[in-house]
Write an enzyme that holds these catalytic residues in place. Structure first.
Site, PDB file in Angstrom:
ATOM      1  NE  ARG A  46      -1.756   0.729   3.566  1.00  0.00           N
ATOM      2  CZ  ARG A  46      -1.858   0.325   4.831  1.00  0.00           C
ATOM      3  NH1 ARG A  46      -2.956  -0.228   5.236  1.00  0.00           N
ATOM      4  NH2 ARG A  46      -0.870   0.470   5.694  1.00  0.00           N
ATOM      5  CE  LYS A 149       2.772 -19.994  12.428  1.00  0.00           C
ATOM      6  NZ  LYS A 149       3.484 -19.087  13.304  1.00  0.00           N
ATOM      7  CG  ASP A 178       5.734 -25.662   9.304  1.00  0.00           C
ATOM      8  OD1 ASP A 178       6.840 -25.276   9.747  1.00  0.00           O
ATOM      9  OD2 ASP A 178       4.848 -26.116  10.034  1.00  0.00           O
ATOM     10  CG  HIS A 179      10.053 -21.082   9.337  1.00  0.00           C
ATOM     11  ND1 HIS A 179       8.983 -20.825  10.150  1.00  0.00           N
ATOM     12  CD2 HIS A 179      11.146 -21.014  10.133  1.00  0.00           C
ATOM     13  CE1 HIS A 179       9.412 -20.602  11.375  1.00  0.00           C
ATOM     14  NE2 HIS A 179      10.725 -20.708  11.408  1.00  0.00           N
ATOM     15  CE  LYS A 183      13.627 -23.822  11.997  1.00  0.00           C
ATOM     16  NZ  LYS A 183      14.323 -22.566  12.088  1.00  0.00           N
ATOM     17  CD  GLU A 217      10.324 -19.252  19.696  1.00  0.00           C
ATOM     18  OE1 GLU A 217      10.848 -18.518  18.855  1.00  0.00           O
ATOM     19  OE2 GLU A 217       9.100 -19.315  19.885  1.00  0.00           O
ATOM     20  CG  ASP A 236       3.339 -18.625  17.328  1.00  0.00           C
ATOM     21  OD1 ASP A 236       3.169 -18.121  16.201  1.00  0.00           O
ATOM     22  OD2 ASP A 236       4.400 -18.492  17.982  1.00  0.00           O
ATOM     23  CG  HIS A 241       6.672 -24.328  13.531  1.00  0.00           C
ATOM     24  ND1 HIS A 241       6.509 -24.162  12.184  1.00  0.00           N
ATOM     25  CD2 HIS A 241       6.648 -23.073  14.051  1.00  0.00           C
ATOM     26  CE1 HIS A 241       6.390 -22.865  11.903  1.00  0.00           C
ATOM     27  NE2 HIS A 241       6.474 -22.191  13.030  1.00  0.00           N
ATOM     28  CE  LYS A 327       6.739 -16.516  20.731  1.00  0.00           C
ATOM     29  NZ  LYS A 327       7.743 -16.999  19.808  1.00  0.00           N
ATOM     30  CE  LYS A 332      15.961 -20.146  17.353  1.00  0.00           C
ATOM     31  NZ  LYS A 332      14.523 -19.914  17.330  1.00  0.00           N
TER      32      LYS A 332
HETATM   33  C1  BG6 Z   1       7.148 -18.690  13.962  1.00  0.00           C
HETATM   34  C2  BG6 Z   1       6.357 -18.268  15.169  1.00  0.00           C
HETATM   35  O1  BG6 Z   1       6.360 -19.492  13.109  1.00  0.00           O
HETATM   36  O2  BG6 Z   1       8.286 -19.441  14.375  1.00  0.00           O
HETATM   37  C3  BG6 Z   1       7.222 -17.478  16.119  1.00  0.00           C
HETATM   38  O3  BG6 Z   1       5.255 -17.490  14.753  1.00  0.00           O
HETATM   39  C4  BG6 Z   1       8.476 -18.234  16.462  1.00  0.00           C
HETATM   40  O4  BG6 Z   1       6.515 -17.137  17.300  1.00  0.00           O
HETATM   41  C5  BG6 Z   1       9.178 -18.716  15.201  1.00  0.00           C
HETATM   42  O5  BG6 Z   1       9.336 -17.367  17.202  1.00  0.00           O
HETATM   43  C6  BG6 Z   1      10.340 -19.607  15.547  1.00  0.00           C
HETATM   44  O6  BG6 Z   1      11.072 -19.882  14.391  1.00  0.00           O
HETATM   45  P1  BG6 Z   1      12.608 -20.241  14.462  1.00  0.00           P
HETATM   46  O7  BG6 Z   1      12.981 -20.580  13.059  1.00  0.00           O
HETATM   47  O8  BG6 Z   1      13.314 -19.027  14.989  1.00  0.00           O
HETATM   48  O9  BG6 Z   1      12.741 -21.388  15.408  1.00  0.00           O
END
Ligand code: BG6
Length: 484
Positions: A46, A149, A178-179, A183, A217, A236, A241, A327, A332
Site C-alpha cells: 500500500r 502461516k 511451514d518454515h 530447515k 525459545e 503459533d 511446527h 517463549k 533457544k
Molecule cells: C514462527 C512463530 O512461526 O516461528 C514465532 O510465529 C516463532 O513465534 C518462530 O518465534 C520460531 O522460528 P525459528 O525458526 O526461529 O525457530
C-alpha cells in the site's frame, strides 16, 4: 508452456518478512546461480513508494539481516530485477492494472509465483482478486500460490480458507509454507532414518520407550503481542511446527521422495494420533506477559504448553510422545529425542536398575545442528558405567558449508515445482482436528488444567516436569550438553 521467464509477486511486500527472509533468500539463490534465467520480483503493497525507494529498503534489510551474503557488486546486478506496484490488497480496483503492468514487464510467456506475505485477513481477498483478474490461469506458464502461516485459526477457518483457495487455484498449485520443514536439520530426519540401515529396525515400540520434542525459545512475544495474544503457543507452534516435526520422526517410510508420497505418509501419521485428554496437557504463561504492550488485561493466552500424545498404529502403539514449547525460556533449543528402552536383563551387579541410563538419540534441529547418541561405557578402573556421547555437528562435519536459511530452500522448491516440503491441506486439517479440542477445552474450563506461571529465563513450569515424572520419566536434553 516451457518458459524460463518467472515473476515472483510478493503481496504485503512492505512487511518484515520480505526484508528479513524473502529477499535475502532470493538474493542468495541468485548469487549461487539458482534463479531462473529471466526473473522479476514485484513487491505489491500500500505504501506510496517508487521502485528505487523499495529497492533501498530491501538493500538496508540485506545489510541488517543477511550481511554475510551481501556484496555490493552482486546487489547491483540483482536490484534492477525488483520493482514495486502500489495498491490496496483488498481493493479489487487496484488489481485492474496489475495484469498489464506485469505483461509489460514480462514481455512474453511467463511463470508466476504469488507469495502471500501478508496478515491472514488478506489471504482470501488477494486470492479472489487473482481469480477475478484470471491471474491463476496457467495459459502461458505455471501459476503457483505460496501461503504463509497462520493457516486458519481453527479447523473451521482452515477449511474455509482451503475452500476459498481451491475456488481459484487447484491443490497442486498451492504451496503452504511451514518454515521448519525448510530447515536442513528437519530435512535430514528423513535422510537419517531412510538413508541408513541401522536406525530404522529399532525405530518402533519394541525398542523405543518414549519420544520427546522440545522447542524452546528465549525471546518473549516482543512487538508481536497483538497477534500472539490471539494465537497462543498451540496455534503459533504446535499446530504447525511441532506436529510437522512429529510427523517426520514418526511417519512410515514413503515409497519415494516424491511430494505426494512423502505427504501421504505424513498425513496418515497425523490422522493416527489419538485425541488427547486435557489431563495430559500443561498450559502456562510467563511472568510479565500480561504487562506486554498489546496483551489484553487478564489474558488467558498460554505462552508455554506441554502435551502427551499417542500414535495409534502398529509401530508406535503404547509409546508416549511428549511435546513442549514456550517463549521467554532459558535458551533457544529445538531438539527431538528418542529415548530407548533399558536392556531387558541387567547383569552388572554394581549398577542399580534405577541408575542405569537409557540410550538416547538427540536430533538437534537448532542452534547447534547435529545428532548425538548417548550410550553406556564401562568407566575405567571401575565396575560402574558412565554415559558417553557419540556426536555429529554440521559445523565441523561439513566445514565451509554454511546452512542455508529455510526460506532459500523453500522458495527454490516452489519455483521448481517440488512441494514435498510444503504442507498439504489434509495435514493442516488433521493438525487442527487434534489441537482444536485442546484450545477449546482450555478456553471453556479454566481448571482443565489451570494456567500456571513460569519465570522468564527458566525451563518452564514444574507441571511440565510432573507430566513425565508421573510416568516415571524425565525430559532429556542431549544437544546442549555437548554443544560445539
Ligand atoms: C514462527 C512463530 O512461526 O516461528 C514465532 O510465529 C516463532 O513465534 C518462530 O518465534 C520460531 O522460528 P525459528 O525458526 O526461529 O525457530
Amino acid at each position: 508452456m516451457n518458459t524460463t521467464t518467472t515473476t515472483i509477486l510478493i503481496f504485503g511486500a512492505s512487511g518484515d518478512l520480505t526484508r528479513r527472509k524473502l529477499i535475502p533468500a532470493l538474493f542468495n539463490s541468485y548469487r549461487k546461480g539458482r534463479l531462473p534465467e529471466n526473473f522479476h520480483i514485484v513487491g505489491f503493497a500500500r505504501r506510496p513508494w517508487d521502485d528505487d525507494e523499495f529497492r533501498e529498503l530491501l538493500h538496508e534489510g540485506m545489510l541488517e539481516f543477511a550481511p554475510e551474503a551481501f556484496t555490493a557488486e552482486k546487489w547491483s546486478e540483482f536490484a534492477p530485477h525488483i520493482t514495486y506496484f502500489q495498491g490496496n490488497l483488498d481493493t479489487p480496483a487496484d488489481y485492474d492494472h496489475l495484469p498489464t503492468y506485469l505483461a509489460d514487464l514480462e514481455n512474453g510467456p511467463v511463470n508466476r509465483l504469488y507469495y502471500l506475505a501478508t496478515a491472514p485477513e488478506f489471504f482470501v481477498p488477494i486470492v479472489k482478486n487473482l481469480g477475478a483478474t484470471a491471474m491463476a490461469d496457467e495459459v502461458d506458464g505455471w501459476r503457483r500460490l505460496v501461503v504463509e502461516k497462520p493457516f486458519g485459526h481453527d479447523l473451521q477457518s482452515a477449511q474455509a480458507l482451503n475452500q476459498a483457495i481451491h475456488a481459484v487455484f487447484a491443490e497442486p498449485q498451492v504451496y503452504r509454507i511451514d518454515h521448519y520443514l525448510g530447515k536442513e536439520t528437519a530435512q535430514n530426519i528423513l535422510y537419517f532414518r531412510f538413508a541408513n540401515t541401522i536406525f530404522e529396525p529399532v525405530w518402533n515400540r519394541n525398542y523405543v520407550d518414549n519420544v520427546q520434542i522440545t522447542v524452546t525459545e528465549s525471546v518473549d512475544v516482543g512487538r508481536r503481542a497483538g497477534y500472539y495474544d490471539q494465537a497462543g503457543v498451540v496455534r503459533d507452534m504446535f499446530q504447525n511446527h511441532l506436529l510437522q516435526l512429529l510427523s517426520l520422526i514418526a511417519m512410515e517410510p514413503p515409497t519415494s521422495f516424491a511430494a505426494d508420497a512423502v505427504r501421504n505418509e505424513k498425513a496418515k501419521l497425523l490422522q493416527a494420533i489419538r485425541p488427547l485428554p486435557l489431563s495430559d496437557t500443561v498450559r502456562a504463561q510467563y511472568e510479565g506477559y500480561l504487562q506486554a504492550d498489546g496483551v489484553a488485561p487478564g489474558s488467558q493466552t498460554p505462552t508455554y504448553a506441554a502435551l502427551k500424545l499417542y500414535v495409534d498404529n502398529w509401530r508406535w502403539q503404547g509409546v508416549p510422545f511428549y511435546l513442549r514449547s514456550g517463549k521467554a525460556l532459558a535458551r533457544k533449543n529445538t531438539e527431538l529425542v528418542i529415548v530407548f528402552q533399558k536392556p531387558p536383563h541387567l547383569m552388572f551387579d554394581a549398577i542399580a536398575d534405577a541408575d542405569f541410563s537409557s540410550n538416547v538419540l538427540s536430533i538437534c534441529i537448532q542452534p547447534d545442528e547435529g545428532i548425538h547418541l548417548r550410550f553406556e561405557a564401562k568407566a575405567p578402573d571401575s565396575t560402574r558405567t558412565d554415559s558417553v556421547d557419540m556426536e555429529f555437528h554440521y559445523r565441523s562435519a561439513f566445514k565451509g558449508n554454511s546452512l542455508p536459511d529455510a526460506y532459500e530452500r523453500l522458495l527454490l522448491d516452489a519455483l521448481r515445482g517440488d512441494a514435498s516440503l510444503y504442507t498439504r491441506s489434509d495435514s493442516i486439517e488433521a493438525a487442527w482436528r487434534l489441537m482444536d479440542p485442546v484450545i477449546q477445552g482450555w478456553e471453556q474450563d479454566p481448571q482443565s488444567p489451570p494456567m500456571v506461571a513460569y519465570q522468564t529465563g527458566s525451563w518452564g513450569p514444574a507441571e511440565a516436569e510432573q507430566l513425565l515424572q508421573h510416568d516415571g520419566r524425565a525430559w532429556v536434553l542431549g544437544c546442549m550438553e555437548h554443544a560445539e
